[in-house]
Scaffold this motif. Structure first.
Motif, PDB file in Angstrom:
ATOM      1  N   VAL A 202       9.100   7.704   5.077  1.00 54.57           N
ATOM      2  CA  VAL A 202      10.477   8.789   5.209  1.00 54.57           C
ATOM      3  C   VAL A 202      11.443   8.351   4.027  1.00 54.57           C
ATOM      4  CG1 VAL A 202      12.318   9.151   7.601  1.00 54.57           C
ATOM      5  CG2 VAL A 202       9.996   8.512   7.724  1.00 54.57           C
ATOM      6  N   GLY A 203      12.384   9.136   3.487  1.00 53.61           N
ATOM      7  CA  GLY A 203      13.433   9.468   2.948  1.00 53.61           C
ATOM      8  C   GLY A 203      12.321   9.558   1.256  1.00 53.61           C
ATOM      9  N   ASN A 204      11.726   9.099   0.885  1.00 57.95           N
ATOM     10  CA  ASN A 204      10.821   9.429  -0.611  1.00 57.95           C
ATOM     11  C   ASN A 204      11.404  11.267  -0.794  1.00 57.95           C
ATOM     12  OD1 ASN A 204       9.029   9.884   1.774  1.00 57.95           O
ATOM     13  ND2 ASN A 204       7.454   9.739  -0.158  1.00 57.95           N
ATOM     14  N   ARG A 210       1.422   9.907  -1.829  1.00 53.60           N
ATOM     15  CA  ARG A 210       0.554   9.233  -2.503  1.00 53.60           C
ATOM     16  C   ARG A 210       0.246   8.056  -3.404  1.00 53.60           C
ATOM     17  NH1 ARG A 210      -2.655   8.644  -6.635  1.00 53.60           N
ATOM     18  NH2 ARG A 210      -1.071  10.295  -7.916  1.00 53.60           N
ATOM     19  N   ARG A 211       2.066   8.446  -4.320  1.00 51.28           N
ATOM     20  CA  ARG A 211       1.872   7.708  -5.119  1.00 51.28           C
ATOM     21  C   ARG A 211       2.112   6.550  -5.039  1.00 51.28           C
ATOM     22  NH1 ARG A 211       1.402   4.074  -8.648  1.00 51.28           N
ATOM     23  NH2 ARG A 211       2.840   4.475 -10.755  1.00 51.28           N
ATOM     24  N   LEU A 212       3.643   5.854  -3.632  1.00 55.35           N
ATOM     25  CA  LEU A 212       4.318   5.334  -3.103  1.00 55.35           C
ATOM     26  C   LEU A 212       2.613   3.869  -2.693  1.00 55.35           C
ATOM     27  CD1 LEU A 212       7.288   6.807  -1.670  1.00 55.35           C
ATOM     28  CD2 LEU A 212       7.048   5.536  -3.686  1.00 55.35           C
ATOM     29  N   ARG A 213       1.532   5.019  -1.873  1.00 54.46           N
ATOM     30  CA  ARG A 213       1.115   3.664  -1.441  1.00 54.46           C
ATOM     31  C   ARG A 213       0.086   3.650  -2.570  1.00 54.46           C
ATOM     32  NH1 ARG A 213       0.762   8.644   2.839  1.00 54.46           N
ATOM     33  NH2 ARG A 213      -1.267   9.861   0.941  1.00 54.46           N
ATOM     34  N   GLY A 214      -0.529   3.914  -3.531  1.00 51.42           N
ATOM     35  CA  GLY A 214      -0.776   3.150  -4.620  1.00 51.42           C
ATOM     36  C   GLY A 214      -0.628   1.792  -5.457  1.00 51.42           C
ATOM     37  N   VAL A 215       0.901   2.086  -4.806  1.00 52.68           N
ATOM     38  CA  VAL A 215       2.043   0.503  -5.360  1.00 52.68           C
ATOM     39  C   VAL A 215       1.868   0.050  -4.067  1.00 52.68           C
ATOM     40  CG1 VAL A 215       4.915  -0.264  -5.319  1.00 52.68           C
ATOM     41  CG2 VAL A 215       3.707   2.344  -5.931  1.00 52.68           C
ATOM     42  N   LEU A 216       1.548   0.002  -2.781  1.00 51.61           N
ATOM     43  CA  LEU A 216       1.397  -1.290  -1.405  1.00 51.61           C
ATOM     44  C   LEU A 216       0.068  -2.179  -2.138  1.00 51.61           C
ATOM     45  CD1 LEU A 216       2.213   1.234   1.223  1.00 51.61           C
ATOM     46  CD2 LEU A 216       4.198  -0.528  -0.227  1.00 51.61           C
TER      47      LEU A 216
END
Length: 779
Positions: A202-204, A210-216
């Motif tokens: 929330v807030g991105n 998809r890109r942020l999940r790849g970072v985690l």
């Protein structure tokens, strides 16, 4: 474990505690009865000339009397007797305790806790018995303690929670045996893995989910949930993921980024978590004005401007500032200026979304390194860790250098954890650096089976050790066999040759092939090569090498006049050559995470001995960039090579290029000059080649946890030029063009790539391959 089933006298710890509680209630009742005696009776006192202990077998009577704290002939009150009871019970050695006054004799009756005979685990499948035995505190042949058993059960539950099984339950039970012994059994119900069903944000606004999940580090449960452990919910991993997100945004200029909260929510069936990250991205900032100033009159700040190397207008990243500070401080040290510190003073320009940075040279405190203490390394030698420090005892203390050394120690890969801290030494101007490491396994033994349409079935046995004998050296040996080849290799590397930042390497290779189905001849290659490699700058390296070996072509059964001539003249040829490699890699600087560039240039000169005289030159340039908020990746690779024979010699088929794997869409030895007078148009290879590879990679709309992306690619290139074309072979430049679609799949066994290709420009004698499966080697 069938050993503990069906025992009629088995009982839970709760049942045992119920019996104990009854005895304790009786004792307390006696105490309360004593307390309720009229005041005159309360004044009654006891004096025991003898103390008798009954029921003890393992614990010495004197020890029990000492717990009671009542001396012979000592006058004690009823309250004091109650305290004595509590002291004995608090020792944790006895199941029941009873104090019975009998005139001038005190009788202490105890029932000892039993001895643990064996410890067993039932119902466990995910965690093995040996692993659980390391978690618990209870041990065989020690006194059984209900409280310790309960604590052990809680520790086992915590271990299952770390593996994502939040519903696990553990019940400790005992089975009574003869001679006051019990078997302690932990009955385990593991429950199902509690997975992370969905990760949302929330807030991105700038980057997609998809890109942020790849970072985690945490992943959503997907197709590979049975083999991927990162899709299980682990509460401790959330803090790491929050830090990873901060680093990701900060390195891309979002200086105000915050993870406001992380909400884990159990699903209705309590078998999965919904994880929500509440973010505040802020605005992306760029570098504004960059300047250097000096607070010291004896230092001219202008001399340090070239060491900054930050371009105005580029996206802000803390890495660029850290590296600029390091370069300036190192330059000051080279100029003989000690205790100089660089303070980056940052000024926000919110209107232009820019950060002005002023690098100020100031005088730091006069601190010296007193000593460097290293603990936790039982295998790794001290000198392997010490050489990661650029300062030694007696040098000026530089906090930034200590931090950099800490990062280098972690980067070795020898330790599961490594912490470096500084503290005050024997005087205020002396600092002691404490290094605390925890070692981890660094060796591996591998066995593998493989199959490919080109090489057929194969097997591999390999051994590698990255910290050989604790010296930080690398040693690897491998033997692989296929349908048509045998390949063995031995590699040794010393990363700090003669105590310098010089990598010394030694390798020996033996390759034997049988290409009867493709090239109608067999080959054998043997080579031995020592080398050294050292850095020229932050991003460039230079390598020097020497190689000696021989190549053999034998058992030719084809019909090509040219190949028959090459294999008949001299079966085995030896060579002795020297060479160098130059490389530039922008990834080493880490300044721009979205754009990277790699360039390598290699040359080898043969003729110092042996039978062959030649110069071989090759070069590779690679570039990659990410666009559209890092959703689209573009790559370009330009590669070429030339083999130039000297002193009238001609190249042989074993030394020429065939472009296998360099241009997709063609079979092995499937393109290039061919002998049209041979029965099967046998491939001859060429002395020169050039290839341009272009490709893209983008999401296919599948869930990110599947690790599947797609991309289009196009390859252009050719191989040409023969020293002896026989007068009838067309060895001129003939361009080949291939287009295709690739599917990338990041699996637990490695990144795989599926290529679907179509050759749109080819020669009539070329051999196509429209599909292949390879290991992905993305830039």
């Amino acid at each position: 474990m069938n050993l503990y089933r069906g025992a009629g006298n088995a009982g839970t710890i709760g049942e045992r505690l119920a019996k104990n509680a009854f005895a304790i209630i009786i004792s307390i009742s006696v105490s309360m009865a004593l307390a309720s005696i009229p005041q005159a009776a309360q004044a009654q006192s006891y004096s025991f000339s003898t103390v008798e202990v009954q029921g003890n077998a393992r614990v010495d009577a004197a020890t029990i009397v000492a717990y009671a704290g009542i001396a012979r002939n000592e006058t004690v009150s009823a309250g004091r007797l109650n305290d004595a009871y509590r002291n004995i019970a608090a020792s944790g050695l006895f199941e029941t305790v009873e104090l019975i006054p009998q005139g001038d004799k005190l009788v202490i009756v105890v029932t000892e806790y039993p001895t643990i005979n064996v410890i067993g685990f039932e119902g466990n499948g995910r965690l093995k018995d040996d692993d659980l035995a390391q978690i618990i505190q209870s041990r065989s042949r020690r006194v059984y303690s209900p409280s310790m058993a309960e604590a052990d059960a809680a520790a086992i539950v915590a271990a299952y929670e770390q593996s994502g099984r939040l519903a696990a339950t553990v019940t400790p039970k005992i089975i009574e045996r003869s001679d006051n012994r019990v078997d302690l059994v932990f009955e385990i119900v593991e429950g199902k893995v509690v997975e992370v069903e969905r990760i949302s944000f929330v807030g991105n606004r700038y980057y997609s989910e998809r890109r942020l999940r790849g970072v985690l580090e945490t992943k959503q449960a997907g197709l590979l949930r049975s083999v991927i452990s990162r899709d299980t919910f682990v509460a401790d991993r959330i803090e790491f993921d929050k830090q990873v997100l901060r680093d990701f945004y900060m390195s891309r200029g979002f200086v105000d980024f915050q993870v406001l909260s992380v909400t884990p929510e159990l699903t209705r069936n309590r078998d999965a978590y919904l994880l929500t990250f509440n973010l505040r991205e802020g605005q992306q900032f760029r570098f504004g004005e960059i300047s250097t100033v000096s607070d010291l009159p004896e230092i001219d700040a202008a001399l340090y401007e070239d060491a900054v190397r930050i371009r105005q207008g580029s996206v802000y990243t803390p890495m660029a500032i850290e590296q600029a500070v390091t370069r300036i401080e190192l330059l000051a040290l080279r100029q003989g200026l000690n205790f100089i510190r660089v303070e980056p003073r940052i000024t926000r320009d919110d209107r232009n979304l820019a950060l002005d940075v002023e690098f100020a040279l100031v005088k730091g405190p006069r601190l010296f390194v007193e000593r460097i203490d290293i603990e936790g390394n039982s295998t790794t030698l001290d000198r392997v860790i010490r050489r990661q420090f650029k300062t030694v005892e007696g040098d000026p203390f530089n906090p930034r250098e200590i931090q950099a050394a800490s990062e280098r120690i972690r980067a070795l890969g020898f330790f599961s954890s490594a912490t470096v801290n500084a503290r005050e030494g024997t005087s205020p101007d002396r600092m002691i650096v404490d290094v605390d490491v925890e070692e981890q396994p660094t060796g591996s033994l591998s066995f593998g089976l493989s199959y490919s349409a080109v090489d057929g079935a194969g097997a591999t046995v390999g051994f590698s050790e990255s910290n050989f004998l604790g010296r930080g050296q690398y040693l690897a040996a491998s033997v692989s066999t296929g349908t048509d080849d045998v390949n063995s290799r031995l590699v040794f590397a010393e990363p700090a040759f003669l105590g310098r930042d010089v990598r010394f390497g030694f390798s020996t290779t033996y390759v034997e092939t049988n290409y009867a189905d493709e090239a109608y001849y067999d080959t054998r290659d043997l080579s031995i090569s020592p080398s050294v490699e050292f850095p020229l700058s932050e991003t460039t390296r230079l390598g020097l090498r020497y190689a000696v070996g021989e190549t053999t072509i034998k058992n030719y059964t084809g019909t090509s006049p040219l190949l028959a001539l090459e294999t008949a003249t001299q079966e085995t040829l030896s060579y002795s050559k020297i060479g160098y490699s130059y490389s530039y890699d922008s990834r080493e600087s880490g300044l721009d995470p979205n754009t990277n560039f790699l360039f390598t240039f290699n040359q080898d000169f043969a003729g110092l001995g042996g039978d062959m005289d030649f110069v071989e030159t090759s070069a590779l340039a690679m570039a990659q960039t990410r666009l559209f908020h890092e959703e689209l990746t573009l790559r370009a690779e330009l590669e070429g090579g030339a083999l130039t024979m000297l002193n009238g010699q001609t190249s042989r088929v074993s030394e020429r290029y065939f472009l296998n794997g360099k241009i997709r869409g063609f079979d092995s030895n499937g393109l290039g000059p061919r002998d049209v007078f041979s029965v099967d148009n046998e491939a001859l290879g060429g002395n020169t080649y050039a290839v341009l590879r272009l490709e893209s990679e983008f999401p296919l709309g599948l869930p990110e946890e599947y690790g599947i992306t797609g991309g289009f690619f196009a390859d252009f290139g050719s191989v040409w030029d023969l020293d002896n074309d026989g007068g009838y072979v067309d060895d001129g430049f003939k361009l080949r063009s291939v287009i295709g679609f690739a599917v990338y799949w990041d699996t637990p066994i490695g990144p795989l790539r599926f290529n679907f290709t179509d050759a749109i420009q080819k020669e009539s004698y070329d051999r196509e391959r429209n599909f292949d499966l390879t290991i992905s080697t993305r830039f």
